[in-house]
Design a protein around this motif. Sequence first.
Motif, mmCIF file in Angstrom:
data_model
loop_
_atom_site.group_PDB
_atom_site.id
_atom_site.type_symbol
_atom_site.label_atom_id
_atom_site.label_comp_id
_atom_site.label_asym_id
_atom_site.label_seq_id
_atom_site.Cartn_x
_atom_site.Cartn_y
_atom_site.Cartn_z
ATOM 1 N N THR A 65 115.333 0.397 -69.752
ATOM 2 C CA THR A 65 116.839 -0.057 -69.266
ATOM 3 C C THR A 65 117.108 0.606 -67.695
ATOM 4 O O THR A 65 117.854 -0.112 -66.883
ATOM 5 N N GLU A 66 116.798 2.065 -67.697
ATOM 6 C CA GLU A 66 116.783 2.579 -66.495
ATOM 7 C C GLU A 66 115.933 1.808 -65.169
ATOM 8 O O GLU A 66 116.519 1.541 -64.313
ATOM 9 N N GLY A 122 116.163 -1.639 -60.701
ATOM 10 C CA GLY A 122 115.587 -3.009 -59.972
ATOM 11 C C GLY A 122 116.812 -3.918 -59.690
ATOM 12 O O GLY A 122 116.856 -4.383 -58.490
ATOM 13 N N MET A 123 117.911 -3.934 -60.387
ATOM 14 C CA MET A 123 119.036 -4.672 -60.192
ATOM 15 C C MET A 123 119.693 -4.046 -58.845
ATOM 16 O O MET A 123 120.340 -4.912 -58.284
ATOM 17 N N LEU A 124 119.920 -2.790 -58.940
ATOM 18 C CA LEU A 124 120.803 -2.183 -57.842
ATOM 19 C C LEU A 124 119.952 -2.265 -56.401
ATOM 20 O O LEU A 124 120.468 -2.635 -55.542
ATOM 21 N N PRO A 158 119.923 4.700 -60.650
ATOM 22 C CA PRO A 158 121.188 4.908 -61.197
ATOM 23 C C PRO A 158 120.930 6.434 -61.985
ATOM 24 O O PRO A 158 119.926 6.702 -62.389
ATOM 25 N N ASP A 159 121.876 7.232 -62.089
ATOM 26 C CA ASP A 159 121.983 8.288 -62.378
ATOM 27 C C ASP A 159 121.562 8.321 -63.965
ATOM 28 O O ASP A 159 122.113 7.564 -64.739
ATOM 29 N N LYS A 160 120.970 9.303 -64.580
ATOM 30 C CA LYS A 160 120.934 9.395 -66.109
ATOM 31 C C LYS A 160 122.116 9.128 -66.936
ATOM 32 O O LYS A 160 122.284 8.658 -67.992
ATOM 33 N N ALA A 161 123.234 9.855 -66.490
ATOM 34 C CA ALA A 161 124.338 9.750 -67.327
ATOM 35 C C ALA A 161 125.020 8.327 -67.402
ATOM 36 O O ALA A 161 125.454 7.831 -68.462
#
Length: 106
Positions: A27-28, A33-35, A44-47
Motif C-alpha cells: 500500500t505504501e 507511486g501514485m503521488l 506518504p508518511d506512515k500515519a
Amino acid sequence: ALFNQVLNKVFANADQDKSGTIDINETEKFLGGMLQQMGVNSNPDKASVTKFFKELDKDGSGYIEKKELGSFMKTVFKLQKEQAESALKKLKEQAGEQLEQPYLSQ
C-alpha cells in the motif's frame, strides 16, 4: 465490465508479490507511486498510509482484498460523479440566469 477491468488493473499493480492481497508495505509503495505520477516528489508518511490502509481493510484481516479495494473505488467514483453533476448543474443555472437577464434596449 469496464469497472472490473480497471479494478483488476489497479489491484494487480498494487499487489506486487501477486499474493492475491495487498499488505501495508505494498500500500505504501502503491501510494508513493501514485503521488509521483501526480508530480509530488515525496512519499506518504506512515500515519497517512496506516489510516488509508485501515480504512480499506474493512474486515481487519491485515490485508486489502480485491473486494475491499473495489468497494473503495466505487465510493470514490460515486463521489466524483456527484461532484461533476453538481458542477454541471451550477454551470447550467449560471448560463440560464445570463440568458434570462433582459437585454438593454438600444
